[in-house]
Design a protein around this motif. Structure first.
Motif, short mmCIF file in Angstrom:
data_model
loop_
_atom_site.label_atom_id
_atom_site.label_comp_id
_atom_site.label_asym_id
_atom_site.label_seq_id
_atom_site.Cartn_x
_atom_site.Cartn_y
_atom_site.Cartn_z
N ARG A 1 -7.22 0.89 0.39
CA ARG A 1 -7.87 0.51 -0.86
C ARG A 1 -6.84 0.58 -1.97
O ARG A 1 -6.37 1.66 -2.33
CB ARG A 1 -9.04 1.43 -1.16
CG ARG A 1 -9.68 1.13 -2.51
CD ARG A 1 -10.97 1.83 -2.69
NE ARG A 1 -11.90 1.24 -1.74
CZ ARG A 1 -13.06 1.77 -1.40
NH1 ARG A 1 -13.42 2.91 -1.92
NH2 ARG A 1 -13.85 1.19 -0.53
N GLN A 2 -6.48 -0.57 -2.50
CA GLN A 2 -5.55 -0.63 -3.62
C GLN A 2 -6.35 -0.65 -4.92
O GLN A 2 -7.37 -1.33 -5.03
CB GLN A 2 -4.67 -1.87 -3.55
CG GLN A 2 -3.64 -1.81 -2.47
CD GLN A 2 -2.75 -3.04 -2.45
OE1 GLN A 2 -3.21 -4.14 -2.65
NE2 GLN A 2 -1.47 -2.83 -2.18
N GLU B 1 -3.08 5.32 -0.85
CA GLU B 1 -4.07 4.25 -0.77
C GLU B 1 -4.52 3.97 0.66
O GLU B 1 -5.38 3.12 0.88
CB GLU B 1 -3.51 2.96 -1.39
CG GLU B 1 -3.20 3.10 -2.86
CD GLU B 1 -2.41 1.94 -3.41
OE1 GLU B 1 -2.61 1.61 -4.59
OE2 GLU B 1 -1.59 1.37 -2.67
N GLN C 1 -8.86 -4.60 -0.20
CA GLN C 1 -9.18 -3.44 0.62
C GLN C 1 -9.48 -3.91 2.04
O GLN C 1 -9.82 -5.06 2.27
CB GLN C 1 -10.34 -2.66 0.05
CG GLN C 1 -11.67 -3.38 0.05
CD GLN C 1 -12.75 -2.53 -0.59
OE1 GLN C 1 -12.46 -1.57 -1.30
NE2 GLN C 1 -13.98 -2.88 -0.36
N ALA D 1 -4.74 -7.56 -4.27
CA ALA D 1 -5.02 -6.14 -4.07
C ALA D 1 -6.33 -6.08 -3.30
O ALA D 1 -7.41 -6.07 -3.87
CB ALA D 1 -5.12 -5.41 -5.41
N PHE E 1 0.85 -1.19 0.00
CA PHE E 1 0.00 0.00 0.00
C PHE E 1 0.88 1.24 0.00
O PHE E 1 1.87 1.32 0.72
CB PHE E 1 -0.90 0.05 1.24
CG PHE E 1 -2.07 -0.90 1.20
CD1 PHE E 1 -3.31 -0.48 0.75
CD2 PHE E 1 -1.92 -2.21 1.62
CE1 PHE E 1 -4.37 -1.35 0.73
CE2 PHE E 1 -2.98 -3.09 1.60
CZ PHE E 1 -4.21 -2.66 1.14
N SER E 2 0.49 2.23 -0.78
CA SER E 2 1.18 3.53 -0.75
C SER E 2 0.40 4.44 0.20
O SER E 2 -0.71 4.12 0.63
CB SER E 2 1.22 4.15 -2.14
OG SER E 2 -0.09 4.50 -2.57
N ASP F 1 -6.38 -1.73 -8.72
CA ASP F 1 -5.74 -2.64 -9.67
C ASP F 1 -5.65 -1.91 -11.01
O ASP F 1 -6.66 -1.66 -11.65
CB ASP F 1 -6.55 -3.93 -9.79
CG ASP F 1 -5.77 -5.02 -10.48
OD1 ASP F 1 -4.57 -4.81 -10.76
OD2 ASP F 1 -6.36 -6.08 -10.74
#
Length: 140
Positions: free
Chosen positions: A77-78, A62, A95, A93, A58-59, A80
């Motif tokens: 929340r990633q 996100e 959430q 990916a 995760f960044s 895609d």
């Protein structure tokens, strides 16, 4: 059959909202992402708590850390992107939403993302003992 809860005692007044919050949290947490909670005691400063979540992949864009009433809510929340062509995908990916109930007076000091770990620092102020005298009115 009636359900007995810890808050059904006639000596505990006004705790029905807390009971509902605890029930909602118990239903909503599935164990992802894993987390640690540690107590930090700097010399002379108020007690601090640190919640560390494992959020590899995760960044900071996100992740969302908010306080809502007396709850700390951490969401991830990633998105895609679809740009990659996976031969095998073992890292989903996925959430998540993780909720922590905060005691009165607790506040979030900050959050830091480093090496796939999100650390959220909380400050617990020293409780003040309050004694309040209630006057008794006498009618004639």
């Amino acid at each position: 059959m009636t359900r007995m809860t810890p808050f059904t005692s006639p000596l505990l007044l006004g705790f029905d909202a807390m009971e509902k919050t605890l029930e909602r949290i118990a239903k909503g947490n599935d164990g992802y992402p894993p987390y640690n909670i540690e107590r930090l005691r700097p010399n002379g400063a108020p007690e601090r708590l640190r919640i560390t979540l494992a959020v590899a992949g995760f960044s900071d864009e996100e992740l969302d850390v908010t306080t809502e009433e007396n709850q700390l809510v951490i969401r991830g929340r990633q998105v895609d992107s679809g740009e990659r062509d996976y031969l095998y995908r073992g890292i989903a990916a996925r959430q998540f939403q993780r909720t922590f109930v905060l005691a009165d007076g607790m506040r979030v000091q900050g959050a830091e993302l480093k090496n796939g770990l999100l650390a959220v620092d909380l400050v617990r102020p020293e409780p003040q003992r309050m004694v309040k005298k209630i006057n008794i009115s006498v009618s004639d």
